[in-house]
Design an enzyme around this catalytic site. Sequence first.
Site, PDB file in Angstrom:
ATOM      1  N   TYR A  74       0.835  -1.211   0.000  1.00  0.00           N
ATOM      2  CA  TYR A  74       0.000   0.000   0.000  1.00  0.00           C
ATOM      3  C   TYR A  74       0.871   1.263   0.000  1.00  0.00           C
ATOM      4  O   TYR A  74       0.430   2.317   0.445  1.00  0.00           O
ATOM      5  CB  TYR A  74      -0.925   0.010   1.223  1.00  0.00           C
ATOM      6  N   SER A  75       2.093   1.140  -0.491  1.00  0.00           N
ATOM      7  CA  SER A  75       3.058   2.247  -0.379  1.00  0.00           C
ATOM      8  C   SER A  75       2.579   3.538  -1.055  1.00  0.00           C
ATOM      9  O   SER A  75       2.349   3.577  -2.273  1.00  0.00           O
ATOM     10  CB  SER A  75       4.374   1.790  -1.011  1.00  0.00           C
TER      11      SER A  75
END
Length: 289
Positions: A74-75
């Site tokens: 989910y960077s």
Amino acid sequence: MDIATFENSFLNLPSPLEEIYGPLWQDQQIRLFLKRDDLIHQTVSGNKWRKLKEYIQIAQDNPKKGIISFGGAYSNHLYALAYVCHQLKIPSIGIVRGDELNESSNPYLKQIHQWGMKLHFLDRKAYQKKEVHSIDNMNDYWVIPEGGYSNFGISGIREIVLEIENKISSDYIISAVGTGTTVIGLAKYSSSNIVGILCLNNKIEIQNHLQDLSLDLPNLILKEDYVQGKYAKSNPALDAFCENFKAQHQIAIEPTYTGKMMLGVYDLLKKKYFPTGSTLICIHTGGVK
Ligand SMILES: Cc1ncc(COP(=O)(O)O)c(C=O)c1O
């Protein structure tokens, strides 16, 4: 497209500085402002553009095969990088933590993939060591460390300081801490007190960064009381705090970074940590997806 055209056409810079009001600080004659970097852009939101800009400039001025960087599933960092590279037509590769994942494991990875970033998935051990056997020669690419942490990332934070100084003189600038890039940059370029609210238990890592960079920053204060367990783990009280904050100020914050920061600020205000009459600037580093 060059960087200046990208900034002028797509980004809302300088980001707004908004005062917010509440008895908790007004009773102490304290003024509280939010530096709305979350409004820079929907995707390249928060501190992302600040940390990426110098790398992108270098990659444009001295083209290699493209840019490689690292991040979790989910960077925010990979998400922003993929978008910028798509807009500026720079080939990009994302090295993602977790070999159980693929391009369609979540909407963010799907979108990143659609923007043209090639994704390589590493098991956690290889990821930790940054062992990327699937790419022949990493030196053929510009490699941006995880989360944009580097001297270039730090130096990009200077623009936040300049934008603030153009508007107001502050006693404290406060930011959430992940890799530490943002608070190190703030402390390096500003003479205000910088309060970093840690969002994961990495104080020693940040102190090692300072040593590696030979930076002595006495104005940087790191607060580790607001991590609340593990990185990116929320809890009902933190969720409720974020919701109440949004209801009161019409500004969204999220539990991983900016929610922890504002909760920390409220707690410090309750403890009368800031001297009466202070001016505080909290950096809204984005992250609300
Ligand atoms: C929304 C948000 N806020 C704050 C941070 C922490 O910034 P830094 O890694 O520069 O400490 C991050 C991570 O990059 C982030 O995504």
